[in-house]
Write a protein that holds these residues in place. Structure first.
Motif, PDB file in Angstrom:
ATOM      1  N   ARG A 259      29.742  15.990  13.593  1.00  7.21           N
ATOM      2  CA  ARG A 259      28.910  17.140  13.224  1.00  7.21           C
ATOM      3  C   ARG A 259      28.028  16.823  12.011  1.00  7.21           C
ATOM      4  NH1 ARG A 259      33.732  20.041  14.736  1.00  7.21           N
ATOM      5  NH2 ARG A 259      34.490  19.893  12.575  1.00  7.21           N
ATOM      6  N   THR A 260      28.587  16.101  11.054  1.00  6.51           N
ATOM      7  CA  THR A 260      27.778  15.725   9.891  1.00  6.51           C
ATOM      8  C   THR A 260      26.631  14.800  10.284  1.00  6.51           C
ATOM      9  OG1 THR A 260      29.755  15.901   8.509  1.00  6.51           O
ATOM     10  CG2 THR A 260      27.876  14.718   7.582  1.00  6.51           C
ATOM     11  N   THR A 261      26.913  13.867  11.199  1.00  4.04           N
ATOM     12  CA  THR A 261      25.866  12.953  11.662  1.00  4.04           C
ATOM     13  C   THR A 261      24.743  13.706  12.352  1.00  4.04           C
ATOM     14  OG1 THR A 261      27.508  11.191  11.934  1.00  4.04           O
ATOM     15  CG2 THR A 261      25.414  10.955  13.111  1.00  4.04           C
ATOM     16  N   ALA A 262      25.106  14.645  13.237  1.00  2.00           N
ATOM     17  CA  ALA A 262      24.081  15.415  13.941  1.00  2.00           C
ATOM     18  C   ALA A 262      23.263  16.261  12.977  1.00  2.00           C
ATOM     19  CB  ALA A 262      24.743  16.292  14.999  1.00  2.00           C
ATOM     20  N   LEU A 264      22.731  15.747   9.701  1.00  2.00           N
ATOM     21  CA  LEU A 264      21.869  14.912   8.865  1.00  2.00           C
ATOM     22  C   LEU A 264      20.682  14.365   9.646  1.00  2.00           C
ATOM     23  CD1 LEU A 264      24.502  12.887   6.777  1.00  2.00           C
ATOM     24  CD2 LEU A 264      22.954  14.652   5.942  1.00  2.00           C
ATOM     25  N   THR A 265      20.925  13.912  10.861  1.00  2.00           N
ATOM     26  CA  THR A 265      19.829  13.347  11.654  1.00  2.00           C
ATOM     27  C   THR A 265      18.809  14.402  12.021  1.00  2.00           C
ATOM     28  OG1 THR A 265      21.380  11.720  12.550  1.00  2.00           O
ATOM     29  CG2 THR A 265      19.295  11.988  13.689  1.00  2.00           C
ATOM     30  N   LEU A 266      19.285  15.563  12.519  1.00  2.00           N
ATOM     31  CA  LEU A 266      18.354  16.627  12.905  1.00  2.00           C
ATOM     32  C   LEU A 266      17.607  17.168  11.697  1.00  2.00           C
ATOM     33  CD1 LEU A 266      17.236  18.412  15.145  1.00  2.00           C
ATOM     34  CD2 LEU A 266      19.152  19.971  14.774  1.00  2.00           C
ATOM     35  N   GLY A 267      18.334  17.409  10.592  1.00  2.00           N
ATOM     36  CA  GLY A 267      17.658  17.890   9.398  1.00  2.00           C
ATOM     37  C   GLY A 267      16.674  16.876   8.831  1.00  2.00           C
ATOM     38  N   GLY A 268      17.026  15.590   8.914  1.00  2.00           N
ATOM     39  CA  GLY A 268      16.110  14.564   8.444  1.00  2.00           C
ATOM     40  C   GLY A 268      14.837  14.493   9.261  1.00  2.00           C
ATOM     41  N   LEU A 269      14.950  14.601  10.586  1.00  6.19           N
ATOM     42  CA  LEU A 269      13.758  14.579  11.429  1.00  6.19           C
ATOM     43  C   LEU A 269      12.876  15.803  11.185  1.00  6.19           C
ATOM     44  CD1 LEU A 269      15.261  13.276  14.797  1.00  6.19           C
ATOM     45  CD2 LEU A 269      13.960  12.008  13.097  1.00  6.19           C
ATOM     46  N   SER A 286       1.591  19.573  -2.561  1.00  8.46           N
ATOM     47  CA  SER A 286       2.591  19.568  -3.626  1.00  8.46           C
ATOM     48  C   SER A 286       4.000  19.316  -3.107  1.00  8.46           C
ATOM     49  CB  SER A 286       2.545  20.901  -4.385  1.00  8.46           C
ATOM     50  OG  SER A 286       2.793  21.977  -3.483  1.00  8.46           O
ATOM     51  N   TYR A 287       4.312  19.870  -1.923  1.00  9.74           N
ATOM     52  CA  TYR A 287       5.670  19.717  -1.415  1.00  9.74           C
ATOM     53  C   TYR A 287       5.787  18.676  -0.311  1.00  9.74           C
ATOM     54  CZ  TYR A 287       4.231  22.372   2.736  1.00  9.74           C
ATOM     55  OH  TYR A 287       3.606  22.785   3.883  1.00  9.74           O
ATOM     56  N   GLY A 288       4.678  18.130   0.161  1.00  7.91           N
ATOM     57  CA  GLY A 288       4.731  17.237   1.313  1.00  7.91           C
ATOM     58  C   GLY A 288       5.517  15.966   1.050  1.00  7.91           C
ATOM     59  N   LEU A 289       5.207  15.276  -0.048  1.00  9.22           N
ATOM     60  CA  LEU A 289       5.868  14.002  -0.331  1.00  9.22           C
ATOM     61  C   LEU A 289       7.361  14.161  -0.632  1.00  9.22           C
ATOM     62  CD1 LEU A 289       5.551  10.970  -0.648  1.00  9.22           C
ATOM     63  CD2 LEU A 289       4.895  11.342  -3.032  1.00  9.22           C
ATOM     64  N   PRO A 290       7.791  15.141  -1.473  1.00  7.70           N
ATOM     65  CA  PRO A 290       9.244  15.286  -1.687  1.00  7.70           C
ATOM     66  C   PRO A 290      10.013  15.629  -0.417  1.00  7.70           C
ATOM     67  CG  PRO A 290       8.017  16.419  -3.408  1.00  7.70           C
ATOM     68  CD  PRO A 290       7.025  16.011  -2.366  1.00  7.70           C
ATOM     69  N   VAL A 291       9.451  16.502   0.419  1.00  8.91           N
ATOM     70  CA  VAL A 291      10.142  16.857   1.669  1.00  8.91           C
ATOM     71  C   VAL A 291      10.207  15.656   2.601  1.00  8.91           C
ATOM     72  CG1 VAL A 291      10.002  18.322   3.727  1.00  8.91           C
ATOM     73  CG2 VAL A 291       9.560  19.293   1.474  1.00  8.91           C
ATOM     74  N   LEU A 292       9.141  14.848   2.643  1.00  2.25           N
ATOM     75  CA  LEU A 292       9.144  13.662   3.485  1.00  2.25           C
ATOM     76  C   LEU A 292      10.203  12.658   3.017  1.00  2.25           C
ATOM     77  CD1 LEU A 292       7.888  11.958   5.749  1.00  2.25           C
ATOM     78  CD2 LEU A 292       6.195  11.150   4.093  1.00  2.25           C
ATOM     79  N   LEU A 293      10.302  12.434   1.710  1.00  4.67           N
ATOM     80  CA  LEU A 293      11.302  11.498   1.198  1.00  4.67           C
ATOM     81  C   LEU A 293      12.720  12.010   1.433  1.00  4.67           C
ATOM     82  CD1 LEU A 293       9.599  10.415  -2.158  1.00  4.67           C
ATOM     83  CD2 LEU A 293       9.689   9.171   0.005  1.00  4.67           C
ATOM     84  N   ALA A 294      12.925  13.313   1.235  1.00  7.67           N
ATOM     85  CA  ALA A 294      14.259  13.875   1.490  1.00  7.67           C
ATOM     86  C   ALA A 294      14.621  13.780   2.973  1.00  7.67           C
ATOM     87  CB  ALA A 294      14.297  15.330   1.023  1.00  7.67           C
ATOM     88  N   GLY A 295      13.656  14.012   3.843  1.00 13.10           N
ATOM     89  CA  GLY A 295      13.922  13.889   5.267  1.00 13.10           C
ATOM     90  C   GLY A 295      14.248  12.463   5.671  1.00 13.10           C
ATOM     91  N   LEU A 296      13.527  11.497   5.113  1.00  9.58           N
ATOM     92  CA  LEU A 296      13.836  10.097   5.414  1.00  9.58           C
ATOM     93  C   LEU A 296      15.234   9.715   4.937  1.00  9.58           C
ATOM     94  CD1 LEU A 296      10.455   8.316   4.556  1.00  9.58           C
ATOM     95  CD2 LEU A 296      11.471   8.601   6.814  1.00  9.58           C
ATOM     96  N   ALA A 297      15.605  10.162   3.733  1.00 11.18           N
ATOM     97  CA  ALA A 297      16.942   9.854   3.225  1.00 11.18           C
ATOM     98  C   ALA A 297      18.021  10.479   4.095  1.00 11.18           C
ATOM     99  CB  ALA A 297      17.067  10.341   1.780  1.00 11.18           C
ATOM    100  N   SER A 298      17.813  11.724   4.529  1.00  8.53           N
ATOM    101  CA  SER A 298      18.797  12.380   5.391  1.00  8.53           C
ATOM    102  C   SER A 298      18.905  11.694   6.748  1.00  8.53           C
ATOM    103  CB  SER A 298      18.412  13.848   5.569  1.00  8.53           C
ATOM    104  OG  SER A 298      19.302  14.501   6.442  1.00  8.53           O
ATOM    105  N   GLY A 302      22.160   9.818   8.367  1.00 10.98           N
ATOM    106  CA  GLY A 302      22.679  10.125   9.695  1.00 10.98           C
ATOM    107  C   GLY A 302      22.804   8.898  10.569  1.00 10.98           C
ATOM    108  N   LEU A 303      21.827   8.013  10.509  1.00  7.74           N
ATOM    109  CA  LEU A 303      21.915   6.772  11.282  1.00  7.74           C
ATOM    110  C   LEU A 303      23.052   5.889  10.787  1.00  7.74           C
ATOM    111  CD1 LEU A 303      18.138   5.830  11.654  1.00  7.74           C
ATOM    112  CD2 LEU A 303      19.636   6.815  13.373  1.00  7.74           C
ATOM    113  N   ARG A 304      23.283   5.927   9.483  1.00  5.08           N
ATOM    114  CA  ARG A 304      24.388   5.132   8.918  1.00  5.08           C
ATOM    115  C   ARG A 304      25.734   5.624   9.436  1.00  5.08           C
ATOM    116  NH1 ARG A 304      24.961   0.281   6.014  1.00  5.08           N
ATOM    117  NH2 ARG A 304      26.916   0.379   4.842  1.00  5.08           N
ATOM    118  N   LEU A 305      25.919   6.932   9.453  1.00  3.42           N
ATOM    119  CA  LEU A 305      27.169   7.482   9.973  1.00  3.42           C
ATOM    120  C   LEU A 305      27.271   7.313  11.483  1.00  3.42           C
ATOM    121  CD1 LEU A 305      27.575  10.805   7.947  1.00  3.42           C
ATOM    122  CD2 LEU A 305      28.879   8.696   7.695  1.00  3.42           C
ATOM    123  N   GLY A 306      26.132   7.444  12.170  1.00  3.54           N
ATOM    124  CA  GLY A 306      26.163   7.290  13.624  1.00  3.54           C
ATOM    125  C   GLY A 306      26.490   5.887  14.070  1.00  3.54           C
TER     126      GLY A 306
END
Length: 394
Positions: A259-262, A264-269, A286-298, A302-306
């Motif tokens: 569930r955590t993997t799903a 993180l992956t869905l929220g990251g995408l 103003s918010y585009g770059l921080p949200v993009l970086l947070a999504g990539l990290a999430s 998720g891929l790491r756990l998967g």
């Protein structure tokens, strides 16, 4: 006898080497040490392709094609899959000619005043308004079609450069565990065209040796059936090899981890999509770059756990060394500088068509494209193919 047994036990008690490294005393092959990580070649080529999509200047696009072609010419290995670069160049030329043919026979949305010639126009019904067959062909319409087709051709040639420089099997070995099954499908798709080209060349050479025709419709029909048979045999062999190596078998993971993997992956995408949209719009700067970086990290988490679901090991993984960083950074620099040039001086990267004006070569964007030549100097040269007619020396 006791001393021998004791020495044998002591030998068995020695620590085992780490996985992926050769045993102590066994030298690493020079060819393996000299190989570049395949992901670096793909990042370099995709960055050049990204740069090609940011401009319609034919001089810059021709320079991008020349840079990628030179790197392929001096660093392409002597392998069957590396010969696919010529096929991609031919495909790019076919796309260019097809786009020009569409502009001639189906018209162009670009208005023009310089008429080159006029074709007989076929009358169409009322429901086909906006479409014409034949009619007036202008220089502005052909120029616009040429610029647009050259951009797509440059993108195809950059992808062909990645296919010719990077080994698909080594690239598959470097993928994360969560993307392994998807990576196998992509690698099989990427190696289909090179293997098909190699089979066609081998069969045509065999037919020429036997004095049989290998060109024309008759030769194509007689070569097509053996090629199809070889593709089916290769598919069956690949399926058997994948089954023998446990492809598709997964490990048991706790439900909480799944569930955590799903999540993180869905929220990251979703974060990547929202961040990209914010970067493309003026309101979301103003918010585009921080949200993009947070999504990539999430998504990466998720891929790491998967990857825990995939039971596989890596034998001698390819290291990501300083040369890989230089190669990928050179391509990223070309893409970043072309994007910057497009925002500072869009007229230089997108020459005007109406009114028709000759393209000019902007100096510093052209110098930025030349940074893509760095892999030709920092990567090792491919190994020479030994001459079969040369007698071995003792």
């Amino acid at each position: 006898m006791r001393e021998a047994r004791g020495s044998g036990r002591a030998g068995l008690a020695r620590p085992r080497p780490e996985r992926g490294t050769p045993p102590a005393g066994v030298p690493v092959p020079r060819a393996r040490r000299a190989q570049l990580h395949p992901g670096a070649w793909w990042l370099w080529a995709l960055a050049l392709g990204t740069a090609a999509t940011r401009t319609t200047n034919p001089l810059l696009l021709a320079l991008l094609i020349t840079v990628s072609g030179y790197v392929v010419a001096v660093r392409r290995p002597h392998t069957p899959w590396a010969r696919s670069y010529g096929a991609f160049v031919k495909l790019a030329a076919a796309v260019l000619l097809l786009r020009l043919a569409f502009a001639v026979f189906l018209g162009s949305p670009i208005p023009g005043t310089h008429t080159l010639f006029t074709l007989p126009e076929v009358p169409l019904p009322d429901w086909a308004q906006g479409i014409r067959l034949g009619g007036r062909v202008t220089a502005e319409g052909l120029t616009f079609a040429l610029y647009d087709a050259l951009r797509l051709a440059a993108l195809l040639i950059c992808v062909g450069a990645a296919n010719a420089l990077a080994s698909p099997s080594r690239l598959l070995k470097s993928l994360p565990g969560a993307l392994y099954e998807l990576g196998v499908a992509v690698v099989v798709a990427l190696t289909f065209a090179p293997n098909l080209i190699a089979d066609v060349r081998r069969l045509r050479a065999a037919r020429r040796l036997r004095g049989r025709p290998d060109k024309g419709v008759r030769g194509l029909v007689q070569v097509g059936l053996p090629v199809l048979e070889g593709a089916l045999e290769r598919s069956v062999s690949l399926a058997a090899a994948m089954d023998a190596r446990g492809y598709g078998r997964t490990a048991e993971v706790p439900p909480a981890v799944r569930r955590t993997t799903a999540a993180l992956t869905l929220g990251g995408l979703l974060g990547v999509c929202a961040g990209t949209y914010g970067l493309l719009t003026a309101e979301g700067g103003s918010y585009g770059l921080p949200v993009l970086l947070a999504g990539l990290a999430s998504a990466l988490a998720g891929l790491r756990l998967g990857g825990r679901r995939t039971l596989r090991t890596r034998y001698r993984p390819d290291p990501w060394d300083a040369r890989a960083w230089l190669v990928s950074a050179s391509g990223a620099a070309v893409a970043a500088l072309l994007i910057l040039a497009g925002s500072l001086d869009p007229g230089a990267l997108r020459p005007g068509v109406v009114p028709l004006e000759p393209p000019t070569l902007p100096l510093w964007p052209a110098a930025a494209v030349l940074l893509g030549l760095l892999p030709a100097f920092v990567t090792p040269a491919p190994e020479a193919v030994p001459d079969p007619h040369k007698e071995p020396t003792t």
